[in-house]
Design an enzyme around this catalytic site. Structure first.
Site, PDB file in Angstrom:
ATOM      1  N   CYS A 138      29.727  65.281  39.474  1.00 37.92           N
ATOM      2  CA  CYS A 138      29.589  65.385  38.097  1.00 37.92           C
ATOM      3  C   CYS A 138      30.309  66.467  37.344  1.00 37.92           C
ATOM      4  O   CYS A 138      30.079  67.549  37.617  1.00 37.92           O
ATOM      5  CB  CYS A 138      27.863  65.578  37.834  1.00 37.92           C
ATOM      6  SG  CYS A 138      27.634  65.486  36.079  1.00 37.92           S
ATOM      7  N   GLU A 185      24.604  58.258  43.382  1.00 34.16           N
ATOM      8  CA  GLU A 185      23.913  59.298  43.846  1.00 34.16           C
ATOM      9  C   GLU A 185      24.461  60.563  43.064  1.00 34.16           C
ATOM     10  O   GLU A 185      25.623  61.011  43.249  1.00 34.16           O
ATOM     11  CB  GLU A 185      23.871  59.593  45.276  1.00 34.16           C
ATOM     12  CG  GLU A 185      22.778  60.505  45.940  1.00 34.16           C
ATOM     13  CD  GLU A 185      23.574  61.885  46.002  1.00 34.16           C
ATOM     14  OE1 GLU A 185      22.828  62.820  46.304  1.00 34.16           O
ATOM     15  OE2 GLU A 185      24.785  62.011  46.070  1.00 34.16           O
TER      16      GLU A 185
END
Length: 414
Positions: A138, A185
């Site tokens: 991220c 995930e």
């Protein structure tokens, strides 16, 4: 002798240093074996077979469903979906050392593409697949105004919202290939990043722009392994299904395994050829025990922060405890998980094999890299049993939808 033949096969693919790392010996020792200056111990032949030689021919069966493995790391997510009968048709991982560990553990035929950098792969070159799997990193999202993009002649929609982040590569592949389902995930903090705007953008893209039914849940690996590790799982389905998280079987925390369950037994009952233990009793090697200097530093650091009312410090565990989260920085000082050896002895780090266990990998998982690389890889991995449980409740919906697809199409044609 057979051991020399096996050694030569390994050295055709790997350097002396790489062979030495996998076998727990110095590269010079490998060279001496190669020129037959010294003779390897009897267990070396089995160690070469288990750690260095190809796994054999891949399974020719097509699998119950196909999937691609993006930001694959060392294959933790893949492991879980293969347990459900899936077949991997494409892998992407940029780190060369993670690629080495991945390649050492999976059967991949000639038709399997292993891309290094997904940002350089065009979505049309990705094979068709039923499920997209991605443990994507991220990066901070920068959301520019649509009007500005229009004025500059640049794309908007999900491309505007996610361009410049690695999630963009996930979303562009989903948009082009339209898999039946996906699993993503990430760290728990994804939900709160940038005051929730990052997560809202991701859900908006997946649900409203790409058109998927999206479900998410934070799951603690502590249900399955002796480690507190919260991660967010996002799953999505292209067509309507009655998916619910209610089917998850998460063992109560009080029944979860403790750290003692993953430690080396040190009684001579574990494989003697592992590079992390030695002697007739299989004791953990001294190199994993903290030096006096490092142990003093960590204790003083913790004491200093205690005086300030902070909680910073090392995480000392006994066999009856649950550990903190294993991180990719574990190789630096091991401070988040230190195994107690009694009040009068310095504690020790986990060995790479113990790190594999605390992430839910089986003992036949190959670790062909140095300790430093292994610590980084396991610290960045998923808890395999968590993903396996999610896969267990996902796959039946996928197969049900897969079976019904031809019927849906024929009714539409009629």
């Amino acid at each position: 002798m057979e051991v020399y033949e096996l050694l030569e096969r390994a050295l055709k693919q790997l350097s002396h240093k790489e062979v030495g790392l996998a076998l727990g010996v110095d590269p010079k020792t490998v060279r001496r074996w190669q020129i037959r200056e010294t003779e390897p111990k009897p267990y070396i032949a089995d160690a070469i077979r288990q750690r260095l030689l190809p796994l054999g021919e891949p399974n020719p069966e097509p699998g119950r469903f196909s999937f691609i493995d993006l930001f694959a790391g060392i294959g933790g997510i893949r492991t879980a979906f293969e347990q459900q009968g899936g077949r991997c048709v494409f892998t992407s991982e940029w780190d060369p050392y993670a690629r080495k560990t991945y390649a050492a553990n999976f059967h991949d035929g000639r038709d399997h593409v292993f891309a290094s950098d997904i940002t350089q792969v065009h979505e049309d070159d990705v094979p068709d697949h039923d499920i997209l799997l991605a443990g994507f990193p991220c990066q901070p999202f920068s959301i520019a105004g649509v009007s500005k993009k229009n004025a500059l002649g640049r794309p908007h929609g999900f491309a505007d919202k996610t361009q410049g982040t690695l999630f963009f590569d996930v979303s562009r592949i989903i948009a082009r290939k339209k898999p039946r389902a996906f699993l993503l995930e990430n760290v728990k903090n994804l939900v709160s990043h940038d005051k929730g705007r990052t997560f809202a953008t991701i859900i908006d893209v997946l649900q409203n722009e790409l058109g998927y039914q999206v479900y998410h849940r934070v799951i603690n690996g502590k249900h399955f392994v002796p480690q507190h590790r919260e991660r967010i799982i996002i799953v999505g389905f292209r067509d309507p299904v009655d998916f619910t998280w209610d089917g998850l079987k998460l063992p109560p925390f009080e029944n979860a395994p403790k750290i003692g369950s993953i430690l080396h037994r040190e009684d001579g009952t574990e494989p003697a050829d592992w590079p992390y233990i030695g002697g007739t009793k299989g004791k953990v090697l001294d190199k994993y025990i903290l030096s006096d200097k490092l142990w003093d530093y960590l204790q003083n650091y913790a004491a200093k922060h205690r005086e300030k009312g902070n909680g910073f410090g090392f995480g000392l565990v006994t066999p009856k405890d649950t550990a903190r989260t294993l991180s990719a920085r574990y190789y630096k000082d091991g401070s988040e998980i230190l195994v107690s050896r009694g009040s009068r002895k310095n504690p020790r780090r986990l060995t790479p094999r113990e790190c594999a266990r605390v992430m839910g990998f089986s003992d036949d998982f190959r670790i062909p890299v140095s300790d430093t690389r292994a610590y980084k890889q396991f610290g960045n991995s998923v808890v395999v049993p968590v993903i396996a449980e999610v896969a267990r409740i996902m796959v039946p919906h996928l197969l049900e939808e897969k079976k019904s697809t031809p019927a849906k199409r024929s009714r539409k044609a009629a």
